[in-house]
Motif scaffolding. Structure first.
Motif, mmCIF file in Angstrom:
data_model
loop_
_atom_site.group_PDB
_atom_site.id
_atom_site.type_symbol
_atom_site.label_atom_id
_atom_site.label_comp_id
_atom_site.label_asym_id
_atom_site.label_seq_id
_atom_site.Cartn_x
_atom_site.Cartn_y
_atom_site.Cartn_z
ATOM 1 N N VAL B 64 0.922 -0.974 -0.441
ATOM 2 C CA VAL B 64 0.010 0.076 -0.348
ATOM 3 C C VAL B 64 0.641 0.880 0.333
ATOM 4 O O VAL B 64 0.892 2.280 -0.649
ATOM 5 C CB VAL B 64 -0.351 -0.226 0.938
ATOM 6 N N MET B 65 1.957 1.185 1.084
ATOM 7 C CA MET B 65 2.677 2.799 0.999
ATOM 8 C C MET B 65 3.701 2.020 -0.732
ATOM 9 O O MET B 65 3.677 3.649 -0.918
ATOM 10 C CB MET B 65 3.814 2.047 2.160
ATOM 11 N N LEU B 66 4.287 1.709 -0.944
ATOM 12 C CA LEU B 66 5.151 1.329 -2.026
ATOM 13 C C LEU B 66 3.557 2.081 -3.147
ATOM 14 O O LEU B 66 4.145 2.884 -3.928
ATOM 15 C CB LEU B 66 5.672 0.208 -3.091
ATOM 16 N N ALA B 67 2.387 1.329 -3.388
ATOM 17 C CA ALA B 67 1.406 2.574 -4.460
ATOM 18 C C ALA B 67 1.010 3.426 -3.887
ATOM 19 O O ALA B 67 1.292 4.466 -5.212
ATOM 20 C CB ALA B 67 0.452 1.192 -4.100
ATOM 21 N N ALA B 68 1.564 4.118 -2.866
ATOM 22 C CA ALA B 68 0.839 5.839 -2.593
ATOM 23 C C ALA B 68 2.005 6.355 -3.076
ATOM 24 O O ALA B 68 1.975 7.599 -3.876
ATOM 25 C CB ALA B 68 0.657 5.324 -1.486
ATOM 26 N N PHE B 93 -7.105 4.795 -3.339
ATOM 27 C CA PHE B 93 -6.540 5.104 -1.966
ATOM 28 C C PHE B 93 -7.928 3.748 -1.954
ATOM 29 O O PHE B 93 -7.606 3.058 -0.774
ATOM 30 C CB PHE B 93 -6.505 5.965 -1.330
ATOM 31 N N LEU B 94 -9.081 4.189 -2.143
ATOM 32 C CA LEU B 94 -10.363 3.286 -1.810
ATOM 33 C C LEU B 94 -9.965 2.422 -2.398
ATOM 34 O O LEU B 94 -10.184 0.536 -1.887
ATOM 35 C CB LEU B 94 -11.662 3.865 -2.217
ATOM 36 N N ILE B 95 -10.087 1.809 -3.163
ATOM 37 C CA ILE B 95 -9.251 0.139 -4.378
ATOM 38 C C ILE B 95 -8.072 -0.195 -2.970
ATOM 39 O O ILE B 95 -8.322 -1.158 -2.769
ATOM 40 C CB ILE B 95 -8.497 0.646 -5.493
ATOM 41 N N SER B 96 -7.341 0.458 -2.950
ATOM 42 C CA SER B 96 -6.431 -0.699 -2.342
ATOM 43 C C SER B 96 -6.990 -0.613 -0.844
ATOM 44 O O SER B 96 -6.668 -1.999 0.189
ATOM 45 C CB SER B 96 -4.518 0.599 -2.128
ATOM 46 N N LEU B 97 -7.374 -0.323 0.191
ATOM 47 C CA LEU B 97 -8.576 0.021 1.022
ATOM 48 C C LEU B 97 -9.154 -1.675 0.592
ATOM 49 O O LEU B 97 -8.641 -2.048 1.743
ATOM 50 C CB LEU B 97 -9.228 1.220 1.374
ATOM 51 N N LEU B 98 -10.185 -1.639 0.042
ATOM 52 C CA LEU B 98 -10.731 -2.317 -0.318
ATOM 53 C C LEU B 98 -9.712 -3.727 -0.435
ATOM 54 O O LEU B 98 -10.439 -4.637 0.186
ATOM 55 C CB LEU B 98 -11.293 -2.607 -1.282
ATOM 56 N N ILE B 99 -9.189 -3.853 -1.516
ATOM 57 C CA ILE B 99 -7.847 -5.199 -1.597
ATOM 58 C C ILE B 99 -7.390 -5.896 0.110
ATOM 59 O O ILE B 99 -6.863 -6.542 0.405
ATOM 60 C CB ILE B 99 -6.714 -4.764 -2.225
ATOM 61 N N LEU B 125 -9.650 -1.104 12.271
ATOM 62 C CA LEU B 125 -8.487 -0.560 12.450
ATOM 63 C C LEU B 125 -7.715 -0.764 11.054
ATOM 64 O O LEU B 125 -5.969 -0.134 11.552
ATOM 65 C CB LEU B 125 -8.399 -2.118 13.912
ATOM 66 N N VAL B 126 -7.880 -1.589 9.974
ATOM 67 C CA VAL B 126 -7.614 -2.026 9.509
ATOM 68 C C VAL B 126 -7.566 -0.696 8.490
ATOM 69 O O VAL B 126 -6.482 -0.178 7.690
ATOM 70 C CB VAL B 126 -8.039 -3.542 8.206
ATOM 71 N N ILE B 127 -8.893 0.135 8.187
ATOM 72 C CA ILE B 127 -9.229 1.421 7.814
ATOM 73 C C ILE B 127 -7.813 2.215 8.117
ATOM 74 O O ILE B 127 -6.695 2.643 7.626
ATOM 75 C CB ILE B 127 -10.503 2.367 8.065
ATOM 76 N N PHE B 128 -8.112 1.881 9.181
ATOM 77 C CA PHE B 128 -6.965 2.977 10.116
ATOM 78 C C PHE B 128 -5.469 3.236 9.576
ATOM 79 O O PHE B 128 -4.694 3.992 9.196
ATOM 80 C CB PHE B 128 -7.292 3.252 11.773
ATOM 81 N N THR B 129 -5.339 1.603 10.010
ATOM 82 C CA THR B 129 -3.631 1.582 9.667
ATOM 83 C C THR B 129 -3.377 1.905 8.013
ATOM 84 O O THR B 129 -2.243 1.831 7.784
ATOM 85 C CB THR B 129 -3.755 -0.202 9.792
ATOM 86 N N TRP B 134 -0.670 4.548 3.628
ATOM 87 C CA TRP B 134 -1.245 5.300 2.430
ATOM 88 C C TRP B 134 -0.764 6.952 2.359
ATOM 89 O O TRP B 134 0.067 7.520 1.841
ATOM 90 C CB TRP B 134 -2.597 5.424 2.364
ATOM 91 N N TRP B 135 -0.964 7.736 3.823
ATOM 92 C CA TRP B 135 -0.691 9.069 4.027
ATOM 93 C C TRP B 135 0.727 9.022 3.971
ATOM 94 O O TRP B 135 1.752 9.620 3.628
ATOM 95 C CB TRP B 135 -1.098 9.338 5.291
ATOM 96 N N ARG B 136 1.238 7.857 4.730
ATOM 97 C CA ARG B 136 2.696 7.890 4.883
ATOM 98 C C ARG B 136 3.947 7.646 3.266
ATOM 99 O O ARG B 136 4.442 8.397 3.339
ATOM 100 C CB ARG B 136 3.708 7.162 5.255
ATOM 101 N N GLY B 137 2.882 7.194 2.703
ATOM 102 C CA GLY B 137 4.062 7.090 1.153
ATOM 103 C C GLY B 137 3.246 7.762 0.424
ATOM 104 O O GLY B 137 4.496 8.697 -0.315
#
Lengths: 395, 500
Positions: B64-68, B93-99, B125-129, B134-137
């Motif tokens: 996720v981080m790499l993708a972002a 982000f929504l797509i990566s969140l779902l996956i 919890l998963v959403i937050f993480t 995502w934001w960090r990437g």
């Protein structure tokens, strides 16, 4: 970034870890403190015994020439330098052939020559450049700013090395024909040259008195001995002296500023004259109301004919700045007593004013041989006894 | 930006690795740093729901981080309007969140979405993480990675790491294992420091005009080695100072075990390969021997897929088997020859004078001499630092000796008057200890020097004062004994006289 500010925090964490028996926490704090202390210690020693040098193949040259430069840095200690960035303030006029090598600074006249090194223990690294001498001047190379840090990239340390080097770019002489001076007698002193001067400090013998001899030259002891008037014979001196007088004022009032194109041209003319003068066997000197680079006084190079004289004169001309120390006419009047008697004066000026013409006339009346090279737009007045060449300057 | 790109291009042309790649590697290291603390935290908190394995969680969150990061860079390079960029990023982000939710919670997309709608704790919890990584990437992808940024991320990771350990230990968590935590922390420290180093290098290198990129393989080996050594030493120090001997030794044993296993694996690889190549030769060897040994395939079950070609070759006739061997050895020979030629060429090149060269300043054997000198200088420096303390102690000893001398003189009925200076008192002391004038002078002089700040430079001066004092003290004892004896005699005589 200041891991030093972490030390009290780490100390607190260590104490907490020990007191609350959270030993891994204490271990972590010790590990971090160890790394931080080492990094800080490293930073303080990073630039110790780091020697930076600029090695120029030549320190003087003419515009258009290329000069090899070798930048050398040595790390004379056991601590390696993960990275070392050296920013050397460099005049653009003598920058590398590839202009984009210099990084821009706040002024267009200079840039930064930046080099990046990574040096291990007792290691030397070199970088080579080809500098292109683009314009006349005496250029200061440096100071260099050294930046480095610890091995972990946590800290940064900066030091400025005050060692400066200078690179002189001589003015490029013009073709002598461009000055339109007579080929046979360029400085207008042929007649005077034929007359031999005698040096009263060097008597070489005595001879019989002739009516045209100066009464002061009578050798009285010899006269008494011979019972006939005898006069001293002095060593004839054949050296001819040429003094180039350069007026760096390019505008009627010197405080108004400067006309760079005209100034450069005047300097080139002066360089041409001194070079030709030395070729012709003159003892050549130079005086100017301008000042040299990194100075604020008018300069003068005494007349000479030594092998180094040409480089001395060209170096002085290389360093001429647009800064005018005073009006040229006053300067000439003040300088006259210092100039050798019998010297031919070649006045190079881009401006002609009635006061300057008056001064030149007065000097001529004192028996000086003068040639005036005027590059002013208006024709200079005719001055009796002065050879005047008028070449209005155009860009 | 163009200048930076030009510079980077030039750097890559002038040797070393292109500075663009340093930035990429820095980012990857920062991903590792982030995952080092995010994954343990995530796995600690998500106990209420499905707990993904560390590898799975790391791969998903890292992905996720790499993708972002990549999306942010791509959008920056497209120079789109901010609002459009934002819309695209939200969509991605929504797509990566779902996956991520599907993988991390091990549930189909529909149930993952319904879990989000119902605000199921695991899904939240998963959403937050995922949002966090995502934001960090994203933030890393939008700007150059400065050393300051790398340090801040490392710092934040440290805080969270420590906080987690503190909480786990205080809560007596059942799944807390000090060895693995210490190991993870060491890895985190190593990766964090390496990321700061790389960030520094990539940041320093973002300039144009360099003649040569000095950050090559040599630099990497040096930096990596020093970093590894530092972290190892700090780990040992930390373990020892905090009393974590058993944890440290267990970790060390694990590390050694791992390294030995890797070594054995690496060493055994060519032999394993060779053993397969020699399979066709076994019938020949067997025929040559009286008691043919069974084929290795009879003892160990060899992969039939690997064995098949050789079996086919051996079935084709006896010549192909020997041909395989010949081809194999010819290949080996060719490789060796080409390597030798390459090494020779490399040697020849290195002997040629280079324009932008690096060379050692040390002559053979000079390193040892310089190292010894450096150690000696360090020791001298340390001694010089300690010298003031030593001098103060020596001065205190001299003061003490003089005070003892005054006490002794007072006991012998000759106290120093209040207004008397040490030099004025010296003649009186001389009358008391008649044969020890020189010793008294030594002590008095030393005391006066100390009194006016001239502290002793070396230990010899203190020892001289000490020996003088020993002689005076002995003499003092003798005088006291004599006086006592005289007093006793006088008293006895008095008693006898009174008695008579």
């Amino acid at each position: 970034m200041a891991p030093v500010t972490w030390w009290p925090f780490l100390g607190l964490v260590f104490l907490l870890g020990i007191l609350l028996k959270v030993y891994p926490l204490a271990a972590f704090s010790v590990m971090l403190a160890a790394v931080s202390i080492l990094a800080n210690w490293w930073k303080r020693r990073a630039l110790e015994n780091v020697i930076y040098q600029r090695r120029l193949h030549y320190r003087r040259g003419f515009p258009g020439e290329q000069v090899g430069l070798q930048v050398e840095v040595e790390n004379q200690k056991f601590l390696p330098l993960s990275w070392l960035k050296i920013q050397d303030l460099w005049p653009s006029a003598v920058g590398p052939v590839d202009e984009f090598i210099l990084q821009p600074t706040h002024t267009p006249e200079s840039g930064y020559l930046v080099n990046l090194f990574s040096l291990r223990w007792y290691e030397r690294a070199r970088r080579t450049y080809e500098l292109l001498l683009r314009g006349r001047g005496v250029y200061r190379l440096g100071p260099a700013r050294l930046e480095s840090g610890d091995m972990f990239g946590l800290f940064e340390v900066i030091e400025e090395k005050e060692r400066l080097d200078y690179l002189t770019v001589f003015p490029e002489p013009l073709p002598f024909e461009a000055l339109k001076l007579p080929a046979e007698d360029p400085f207008g002193d042929r007649r005077a040259r034929r007359r031999l001067y005698e040096d009263p400090n060097q008597p070489m013998g005595v001879r019989d008195y002739h009516p045209e001899d100066d009464f002061r030259h009578i050798h009285w002891p010899a006269t008494a001995h011979m019972s006939e008037l005898q006069v001293k014979v002095y060593q004839p001196i054949s050296a001819r002296v040429l003094i180039v007088c350069l007026n760096v004022s390019t505008l009627p009032h010197y405080w108004e500023g400067t006309y760079p194109g005209l100034l450069e041209y005047l300097v080139r003319v002066a360089a041409t004259l001194v070079q030709r003068g030395l070729q012709e066997g003159y003892r050549v000197g130079l005086i100017s109301n301008g000042s040299l680079a990194h100075a604020d006084q008018p300069f003068r190079v005494p007349a000479g004919r030594s092998p180094e004289q040409l480089s001395r004169l060209l170096s002085a001309l290389a360093g001429v700045t647009p800064f005018v120390t005073g009006p040229f006419d006053r300067f000439l009047t003040a300088e006259m007593p210092r100039l050798p008697y019998g010297a031919t004066l070649v006045i190079v000026t881009g401006l002609m004013s009635p006061t300057l013409a008056e001064t030149i006339l007065r000097i001529r009346q004192h028996g000086r041989q003068i040639t005036l090279l005027s590059f002013a737009r208006s024709k200079p007045p005719s001055i009796p006894g002065v050879h005047v060449v008028h070449l209005p300057f155009t860009e | 930006m163009t200048a930076e790109l030009d510079g980077q291009k030039q750097m890559s042309e002038n040797g070393g690795i292109s500075m663009r790649w340093w930035a990429r590697v820095t980012f990857l290291l920062l991903v590792v740093v982030e995952l080092c603390w995010v994954v343990p935290w995530y796995r600690t908190v998500i106990q209420i729901s499905y707990v993904a394995s560390p590898l799975k969680a790391s791969l998903v969150l890292g992905g996720v981080m790499l993708a972002a990061y990549l999306f942010a860079q791509a959008l920056e390079s497209l120079r789109l309007i901010r609002s459009i960029q934002l819309g695209i990023l939200v969509f991605l982000f929504l797509i990566s969140l779902l996956i991520s939710t599907q993988i991390l919670l091990n549930s189909p997309i529909i149930s993952a979405v319904s879990g989000m709608v119902r605000l199921d704790p695991g899904a939240v919890l998963v959403i937050f993480t995922v949002l966090w990584v995502w934001w960090r990437g994203l933030t890393l992808g939008r700007d150059a990675i400065k050393p300051f940024v790398a340090w801040r991320r490392f710092e934040l990771g440290l805080l969270f790491f420590m906080a987690r350990i503190f909480i786990l230990v205080r809560m007596h968590a059942v799944n807390f294992r000090a060895t693995s935590e210490l190991g993870l922390f060491i890895f985190f420290l190593f990766a964090g420091l390496l990321s700061v180093v790389f960030a520094r290098i990539s940041y320093v290198g973002v300039s144009h005009g360099f003649q040569k990129n000095p950050f090559d393989r040599r630099w990497f080996v040096t930096t990596f080695g020093i970093l590894f050594l530092t972290v190892s030493v700090s780990a040992v120090l930390g373990g020892l100072l905090s009393g974590q001997y058993s944890v440290l030794f267990a970790l060390l044993a694990d590390a050694v075990k791992f390294m030995v296993a890797v070594l054995i694996f690496v060493v055994s690889l060519p032999w394993l390969f060779l053993s397969y190549l020699f399979v066709p030769l076994y019938p020949l060897i067997r025929r040559g021997l009286e008691n043919p040994a069974p084929l290795p395939s009879d003892i160990y079950p060899i992969n039939p897929g690997l064995n098949q070609p050789f079996n086919q070759v051996s079935q084709a006739g006896p010549l192909p088997a020997s041909m395989v061997t010949i081809i194999f050895w010819s290949l080996i020979l060719l490789i060796i020859i080409s390597l030798l030629i390459r090494a020779r060429r490399a040697g020849g090149w290195s002997r040629q004078p280079q324009k932008n060269s690096q060379e050692s300043l040390l002559k053979p054997g000079e390193a040892r001499h310089l190292l010894r000198k450096a150690l000696r200088d360090t020791a001298d420096g340390l001694a010089n630092r300690l010298r003031p303390a030593r001098r103060i102690l020596a001065a205190a000893r001299i003061r003490r000796i003089y005070a003892q001398l005054l006490d002794l003189s007072a006991e012998l009925d000759s106290p120093r008057a209040v207004g008397q200076t040490p030099l004025e008192f010296l003649p009186e002391l001389g009358e008391l200890f008649t044969d020890l004038n020189s010793d008294l002078e030594v002590i008095t002089d030393a005391y006066i020097k100390v009194r006016y700040g001239n502290y002793p430079e070396n230990q010899d001066e203190v020892e001289a004062v000490e020996s003088s004092w020993q002689r005076i003290a002995t003499e003092g004892k003798r005088i006291k004994r004599t006086v006592r004896h005289k007093l006793k005699t006088v008293e006895t005589k008095e008693v006898q006289r009174t008695g008579t």
